[in-house]
Write a protein that holds these residues in place. Sequence first.
Motif, mmCIF file in Angstrom:
data_model
loop_
_atom_site.group_PDB
_atom_site.id
_atom_site.type_symbol
_atom_site.label_atom_id
_atom_site.label_comp_id
_atom_site.label_asym_id
_atom_site.label_seq_id
_atom_site.Cartn_x
_atom_site.Cartn_y
_atom_site.Cartn_z
ATOM 1 N N GLY A 146 15.015 -39.197 -0.623
ATOM 2 C CA GLY A 146 14.575 -39.634 0.404
ATOM 3 C C GLY A 146 14.452 -38.680 1.637
ATOM 4 O O GLY A 146 15.329 -37.858 1.762
ATOM 5 N N SER A 147 13.538 -38.646 2.631
ATOM 6 C CA SER A 147 13.327 -37.488 3.411
ATOM 7 C C SER A 147 14.503 -37.267 4.338
ATOM 8 O O SER A 147 14.831 -36.127 5.126
ATOM 9 N N GLU A 148 15.331 -38.547 4.629
ATOM 10 C CA GLU A 148 16.422 -38.415 5.931
ATOM 11 C C GLU A 148 17.421 -37.368 5.166
ATOM 12 O O GLU A 148 18.436 -36.969 6.096
ATOM 13 N N TYR A 149 17.531 -37.156 3.800
ATOM 14 C CA TYR A 149 18.581 -36.354 3.135
ATOM 15 C C TYR A 149 17.990 -34.840 3.067
ATOM 16 O O TYR A 149 18.708 -33.952 2.819
ATOM 17 N N CYS A 150 16.710 -34.635 3.348
ATOM 18 C CA CYS A 150 16.156 -33.443 2.893
ATOM 19 C C CYS A 150 16.256 -32.446 4.332
ATOM 20 O O CYS A 150 16.237 -32.762 5.441
ATOM 21 N N HIS A 151 16.376 -31.303 4.074
ATOM 22 C CA HIS A 151 16.463 -30.077 5.100
ATOM 23 C C HIS A 151 15.000 -29.413 5.106
ATOM 24 O O HIS A 151 14.336 -29.044 4.168
ATOM 25 N N PRO A 152 14.732 -29.142 6.206
ATOM 26 C CA PRO A 152 13.418 -28.207 6.321
ATOM 27 C C PRO A 152 13.588 -26.869 5.592
ATOM 28 O O PRO A 152 14.702 -26.407 5.550
ATOM 29 N N GLU A 153 12.549 -26.286 4.936
ATOM 30 C CA GLU A 153 12.679 -25.128 4.182
ATOM 31 C C GLU A 153 12.821 -23.904 5.172
ATOM 32 O O GLU A 153 13.593 -22.981 4.931
ATOM 33 N N PHE A 154 12.238 -24.257 6.379
ATOM 34 C CA PHE A 154 12.456 -23.116 7.391
ATOM 35 C C PHE A 154 13.082 -23.681 8.781
ATOM 36 O O PHE A 154 12.633 -24.878 9.084
ATOM 37 N N TYR A 155 13.734 -22.881 9.293
ATOM 38 C CA TYR A 155 14.083 -23.199 10.799
ATOM 39 C C TYR A 155 13.370 -22.585 11.985
ATOM 40 O O TYR A 155 12.808 -21.675 11.735
ATOM 41 N N GLY A 156 13.209 -23.367 13.136
ATOM 42 C CA GLY A 156 12.699 -22.861 14.281
ATOM 43 C C GLY A 156 11.455 -23.497 14.769
ATOM 44 O O GLY A 156 10.737 -24.395 14.133
ATOM 45 N N ASP A 157 10.935 -23.004 15.877
ATOM 46 C CA ASP A 157 9.815 -23.546 16.496
ATOM 47 C C ASP A 157 8.692 -23.208 15.596
ATOM 48 O O ASP A 157 8.533 -22.075 14.974
ATOM 49 N N PRO A 158 7.879 -24.093 15.149
ATOM 50 C CA PRO A 158 6.633 -23.822 14.340
ATOM 51 C C PRO A 158 5.701 -22.793 14.950
ATOM 52 O O PRO A 158 4.971 -21.987 14.129
ATOM 53 N N ASP A 159 5.667 -22.620 16.276
ATOM 54 C CA ASP A 159 4.783 -21.866 17.036
ATOM 55 C C ASP A 159 5.447 -20.085 17.127
ATOM 56 O O ASP A 159 4.765 -19.419 17.758
ATOM 57 N N MET A 160 6.738 -20.184 16.737
ATOM 58 C CA MET A 160 7.389 -18.849 16.989
ATOM 59 C C MET A 160 6.860 -17.884 16.042
ATOM 60 O O MET A 160 6.451 -18.288 15.106
ATOM 61 N N GLN A 161 7.067 -16.573 16.267
ATOM 62 C CA GLN A 161 6.744 -15.521 15.480
ATOM 63 C C GLN A 161 7.659 -14.416 16.006
ATOM 64 O O GLN A 161 8.030 -14.378 17.147
ATOM 65 N N PHE A 162 8.181 -13.503 14.760
ATOM 66 C CA PHE A 162 8.845 -12.518 14.968
ATOM 67 C C PHE A 162 8.754 -11.272 14.140
ATOM 68 O O PHE A 162 8.072 -11.654 13.128
ATOM 69 N N SER A 163 9.298 -10.351 14.514
ATOM 70 C CA SER A 163 8.844 -8.980 13.760
ATOM 71 C C SER A 163 10.340 -8.707 13.162
ATOM 72 O O SER A 163 11.167 -8.799 13.769
ATOM 73 N N GLN A 164 10.041 -8.113 11.995
ATOM 74 C CA GLN A 164 11.228 -7.667 11.100
ATOM 75 C C GLN A 164 11.051 -6.623 10.425
ATOM 76 O O GLN A 164 10.037 -6.196 9.957
ATOM 77 N N GLY A 201 0.868 -1.262 -0.008
ATOM 78 C CA GLY A 201 0.061 -0.003 0.008
ATOM 79 C C GLY A 201 0.864 1.251 -0.213
ATOM 80 O O GLY A 201 1.699 1.765 0.917
ATOM 81 N N GLY A 202 0.668 2.056 -1.080
ATOM 82 C CA GLY A 202 1.746 3.323 -1.224
ATOM 83 C C GLY A 202 1.204 4.352 -0.429
ATOM 84 O O GLY A 202 2.140 5.233 -0.161
ATOM 85 N N ILE A 203 -0.077 4.556 0.140
ATOM 86 C CA ILE A 203 -0.870 5.474 0.504
ATOM 87 C C ILE A 203 -0.684 5.613 1.989
ATOM 88 O O ILE A 203 -0.098 6.424 2.729
ATOM 89 N N CYS A 204 -1.201 4.493 2.506
ATOM 90 C CA CYS A 204 -1.792 4.310 3.993
ATOM 91 C C CYS A 204 -1.095 3.080 4.467
ATOM 92 O O CYS A 204 -1.845 2.483 5.403
ATOM 93 N N HIS A 205 -0.093 2.468 4.179
ATOM 94 C CA HIS A 205 0.502 1.169 4.974
ATOM 95 C C HIS A 205 0.780 1.329 6.424
ATOM 96 O O HIS A 205 1.265 2.546 6.820
ATOM 97 N N ILE A 206 0.286 0.505 7.190
ATOM 98 C CA ILE A 206 0.141 0.681 8.726
ATOM 99 C C ILE A 206 1.600 0.246 8.995
ATOM 100 O O ILE A 206 1.825 0.586 10.210
ATOM 101 N N ASP A 207 2.208 -0.716 8.592
ATOM 102 C CA ASP A 207 3.538 -1.082 9.054
ATOM 103 C C ASP A 207 3.168 -2.004 10.118
ATOM 104 O O ASP A 207 2.204 -2.272 10.465
ATOM 105 N N GLY A 208 4.423 -2.242 10.940
ATOM 106 C CA GLY A 208 3.935 -3.003 12.190
ATOM 107 C C GLY A 208 3.910 -4.404 11.982
ATOM 108 O O GLY A 208 3.034 -5.341 12.497
ATOM 109 N N VAL A 209 4.760 -4.991 10.831
ATOM 110 C CA VAL A 209 4.522 -6.146 10.104
ATOM 111 C C VAL A 209 4.987 -7.251 10.989
ATOM 112 O O VAL A 209 6.002 -6.981 11.736
#
Length: 211
Positions: free
Chosen positions: A193-211, A166-174
């Motif tokens: 095989g899945s034993e060779y695969c790495h997760p696409e993302f790391y971390g606790d699946p219930d975590m959240q963070f602001s950037q 939103g170019g006009i009224c973006h609220i931010d705080g994402v």
Amino acid sequence: TAPLGEKIVGDPKIAGDGSTFDYWVSQQTQITLECTDQGDHPVEQETVCYKVSFDQDPDGYNTDEYCAAFGGSMEGDWCCAYVGEEAYELNFMEDSVHDLEFYCRDHLGNEEATTDYEVFKVDSTAPETEKTYGDPHYPEGINEEAPYPHWITTNTPITLTAEDGGGICHIDGVTTYYRDFIVSGPGELACQGSEYCHPEFYGDPDMQFSQ
């Protein structure tokens, strides 16, 4: 005695700074305008009149479009609608800065001496997130949409950068949400095989963070 007007701002909403604007809302936020006649012998049969500003309209207002969408008839610059004992409901149709001004009158023409006036910033545009991989990684164009499969190690940093839309009224705080999971289906073949695969993302699946 003139009727008393009341405006109810639904959700989602966030209070503004109180000086330059009153609320952040989205196009899904319902605005309710109510009129209640006053005095010992109220005539009732109220009418609500309002106008809506729009920065991108040539004359600064697009009240006529709201009148056509939500009901009423234009009286000069105002959209007026008979409401009686009912309420008038509308929502903003554009992401922009909008002034909403309204007043009530009864069937005898008694009007409120002052209008209710508030400023709204409307943001209905979702943030966009960019994901980048640090070193080591393969192939070289992994951050430029190189064809799959992609390889990284448990030491490869992953950066998620979110920018509000939103170019006009973006609220931010994402707030950025992420989860990790084991690749399945075609990804298993790519990793042999899945034993060779790495997760696409790391971390606790219930975590959240602001950037």
